[in-house]
Design an enzyme around this catalytic site. Structure first.
Site, PDB file in Angstrom:
ATOM      1  N   GLY A  65     -27.650   5.255 -18.629  1.00 43.17           N
ATOM      2  CA  GLY A  65     -26.439   6.406 -17.926  1.00 43.17           C
ATOM      3  C   GLY A  65     -25.426   5.702 -18.679  1.00 43.17           C
ATOM      4  CG  ASP A  66     -21.718   8.030 -17.918  1.00 47.91           C
ATOM      5  OD1 ASP A  66     -22.236   8.787 -18.709  1.00 47.91           O
ATOM      6  OD2 ASP A  66     -20.929   8.677 -16.869  1.00 47.91           O
ATOM      7  CB  THR A  90     -26.584   7.537 -11.717  1.00 54.86           C
ATOM      8  OG1 THR A  90     -27.678   6.911 -10.724  1.00 54.86           O
ATOM      9  CG2 THR A  90     -26.082   8.302  -9.618  1.00 54.86           C
ATOM     10  CG  ASP A 227      -6.199  15.109 -26.666  1.00 58.21           C
ATOM     11  OD1 ASP A 227      -6.587  13.620 -26.464  1.00 58.21           O
ATOM     12  OD2 ASP A 227      -6.427  15.953 -25.192  1.00 58.21           O
ATOM     13  CG  LEU A 229      -2.048  12.248 -26.742  1.00 55.91           C
ATOM     14  CD1 LEU A 229      -1.654  13.573 -26.466  1.00 55.91           C
ATOM     15  CD2 LEU A 229      -1.129  11.452 -26.749  1.00 55.91           C
ATOM     16  CG  ASP A 283     -20.187  -0.332 -15.360  1.00 58.99           C
ATOM     17  OD1 ASP A 283     -21.288  -0.068 -14.526  1.00 58.99           O
ATOM     18  OD2 ASP A 283     -20.617  -0.123 -16.530  1.00 58.99           O
TER      19      ASP A 283
END
Length: 305
Positions: A65-66, A90, A227, A229, A283
């Site tokens: 996951g991330d 997830t 971008d 930013l 996290d």
């Protein structure tokens, strides 16, 4: 191509191993020399990625996951080695913003073999843990959350049921019962280099590099990971009835024009609030205050075509 595939064995209650094995077979069938390694813990996973970079791998892919993606990008930023993502977690918000669908290992493999690469920005979070003079540094690709949404993330991480994005939805409803605002101080570095300070009561403050978090919630649908930013989204206090009415708009990505919502593009931002902590890509990133800075074109990733 010589590729290292890092697997998070705990992602989606262990199903990441099966997804990774399926993906590895497809990669090898497509002529990709694939070495599968399993990360035992965060430090072990970081070490495996560093080893792959030093051993001359052409690419690194992660199956998880991330959080697993975040561990990899911390080691790969600036390396010039591309990262592939086989989503098996997830939330999978980083994969989604790159056009890589969840629960489709074939599409993820195709992005690595047939897709293109692009450089994306990252957010850099720095903080000094209480009682120390040590500076902590965390990188993230999607969204940093503080306030209500951080408490949702905290609750969701403790939950074992349900699976997937439904866990975040239930956590939102549970936190809704104890809804409260927090006094924030934000020091914003605007795109033109000028600074602006805001001190106000807020339900939540997010610093978005990508558009979604929590398994597809479009907290900042206009965010662009390329971008250079970051997008600060602030939500001011409101009644529970008003928040219930706003939530469908938020889930549809149509909340930015609501009177309680304000979005500002920045180069960096310092976020302060008493007794609060920040979550980055799901996290813990540190206790507030934290400083978040955009790192343009920090890592190369495979994207779906």
């Amino acid at each position: 191509m010589d590729l290292l595939l890092l697997v998070n064995p705990t992602a989606r209650s262990g199903t990441a191993r099966r997804i990774a094995a399926h993906a590895a077979r497809m990669l090898r069938e497509r002529g990709v020399v694939t070495t599968v390694v399993v990360g035992g813990d965060a430090d072990g996973s970081r070490a495996l990625v560093r080893e792959a970079l030093s051993s001359g791998a052409d690419a690194v892919a992660v199956c998880g996951g991330d959080g697993t993606v975040r561990l990899a990008i911390e080691q790969m930023a600036g390396s010039g080695i591309p990262l592939g993502i086989i989503p098996a977690g997830t939330g999978n918000d980083v994969a989604a913003c790159l056009g890589i669908p969840h629960r489709d290992a074939a599409a993820a493999v195709s992005a690595i073999v047939d897709g293109t690469t692009r450089h994306i920005d990252l957010g850099v979070v720095t903080s000094t843990p209480a009682g120390t003079d040590r500076v902590s540094r965390t990188l993230y690709a999607s969204v940093l959350a503080c306030g209500f949404d951080a408490r949702v993330n905290d609750r969701a991480n403790r939950m074992r049921w349900p699976k997937g994005s439904a866990r975040y939805t239930l956590a939102i409803l549970r936190e809704f019962l104890t809804l409260r605002a927090t006094r924030f101080t934000l020091d914003l570095e605007l795109p033109d280099g000028t600074w602006e300070r805001r001190e106000e009561e807020l339900l939540m403050a997010t610093v978005a590099n990508g558009p979604t978090y929590g398994g597809g919630i479009p907290i900042c649908p206009v965010a662009d990971v390329g971008d250079g930013l970051l997008d600060v989204v602030l939500i001011r206090p409101m009644t529970r009835v008003r928040l219930l009415r706003l939530l469908p708009r938020l889930y549809a990505g149509r909340h930015l024009d609501a009177p309680e919502v304000r979005m500002t593009r920045v180069r960096s931002v310092r976020v302060s609030a008493e007794g609060q902590r920040a979550y980055a890509d799901g996290d813990i990133a540190g206790e507030l205050p934290v400083t978040v800075t955009a790192m343009p074109r920090a890592v190369e990733v495979f994207v779906a075509t």
